[in-house]
Scaffold this motif. Structure first.
Motif, PDB file in Angstrom:
ATOM      1  N   ASP A   6      -5.272   0.289  -3.540  1.00  0.00           N
ATOM      2  CA  ASP A   6      -5.794   0.496  -4.898  1.00  0.00           C
ATOM      3  C   ASP A   6      -5.834   1.981  -5.250  1.00  0.00           C
ATOM      4  OD1 ASP A   6      -6.092  -2.228  -5.156  1.00  0.00           O
ATOM      5  OD2 ASP A   6      -8.270  -2.212  -4.841  1.00  0.00           O
ATOM      6  N   MET A  55      -2.065  -0.113 -19.990  1.00  0.00           N
ATOM      7  CA  MET A  55      -2.169  -1.288 -19.120  1.00  0.00           C
ATOM      8  C   MET A  55      -0.829  -1.583 -18.445  1.00  0.00           C
ATOM      9  SD  MET A  55      -4.404  -3.484 -21.754  1.00  0.00           S
ATOM     10  CE  MET A  55      -5.425  -4.611 -20.856  1.00  0.00           C
ATOM     11  N   LEU A  56       0.250  -1.420 -19.184  1.00  0.00           N
ATOM     12  CA  LEU A  56       1.582  -1.624 -18.622  1.00  0.00           C
ATOM     13  C   LEU A  56       1.866  -0.599 -17.529  1.00  0.00           C
ATOM     14  CD1 LEU A  56       4.355  -3.046 -18.745  1.00  0.00           C
ATOM     15  CD2 LEU A  56       5.015  -1.350 -20.462  1.00  0.00           C
ATOM     16  N   ASN A 108      -0.330   0.979 -15.687  1.00  0.00           N
ATOM     17  CA  ASN A 108      -1.159   0.642 -14.523  1.00  0.00           C
ATOM     18  C   ASN A 108      -0.579  -0.530 -13.748  1.00  0.00           C
ATOM     19  OD1 ASN A 108      -2.972   2.686 -14.994  1.00  0.00           O
ATOM     20  ND2 ASN A 108      -4.361   1.405 -16.177  1.00  0.00           N
ATOM     21  N   GLU A 109      -0.004  -1.497 -14.432  1.00  0.00           N
ATOM     22  CA  GLU A 109       0.617  -2.633 -13.736  1.00  0.00           C
ATOM     23  C   GLU A 109       1.859  -2.183 -12.982  1.00  0.00           C
ATOM     24  OE1 GLU A 109       0.883  -6.516 -12.366  1.00  0.00           O
ATOM     25  OE2 GLU A 109      -0.757  -5.398 -13.254  1.00  0.00           O
ATOM     26  N   ARG A 157       0.581  -0.568  -9.884  1.00  0.00           N
ATOM     27  CA  ARG A 157       0.068  -1.543  -8.921  1.00  0.00           C
ATOM     28  C   ARG A 157       1.212  -2.225  -8.168  1.00  0.00           C
ATOM     29  NH1 ARG A 157      -0.654  -6.525  -8.022  1.00  0.00           N
ATOM     30  NH2 ARG A 157       0.344  -7.233  -9.927  1.00  0.00           N
ATOM     31  N   VAL A 158       2.273  -2.590  -8.881  1.00  0.00           N
ATOM     32  CA  VAL A 158       3.418  -3.251  -8.249  1.00  0.00           C
ATOM     33  C   VAL A 158       4.146  -2.288  -7.309  1.00  0.00           C
ATOM     34  CG1 VAL A 158       5.676  -4.289  -8.730  1.00  0.00           C
ATOM     35  CG2 VAL A 158       3.684  -4.960 -10.074  1.00  0.00           C
TER      36      VAL A 158
END
Length: 103
Positions: free
Chosen positions: A35, A70-71, A73-74, A77-78
């Motif tokens: 994270d 948000m995109l 951050n995604e 994360r991936v």
């Protein structure tokens, strides 16, 4: 004017003694490290998306400004879940070393 009783000596103001926390499992440490890497990658990726145009058939406006972070951050994360830059491994090693020092 100094108080008659120092604040640390007042039992009503003193914090309760901290209970020893159990060491986190290795899986929890790995998740926290991953994270952290995702957060760092998000900070690195964000400037790349700031200069993109806001036109196109589905682009522009308030909605894009709201959804773009948000995109990003995604994406971060991936990337972190796929191995990332190796930051998570270094962070996890440090976290485990710090736990061993406390024990």
């Amino acid at each position: 004017m100094s108080p008659l009783v120092p604040p640390a000596a007042d039992p009503h103001l003193a914090a309760p003694p901290a209970a020893p926390r159990p060491p986190a499992s290795e899986a929890a440490a790995a998740r926290a490290a991953r994270d952290f890497e995702a957060m760092a990658l998000g900070a690195l990726l964000q400037p790349m998306f700031e200069g993109l145009g806001k036109g196109g058939p589905f682009g522009g406006g308030t909605a894009e400004e709201m959804w773009r972070p948000m995109l990003v951050n995604e994406f971060a994360r991936v990337i972190a879940a796929g191995g990332g830059l190796g930051i998570a491994d270094a962070v996890m090693r440090q976290m485990l070393a710090m736990q061993e020092q406390r024990a």
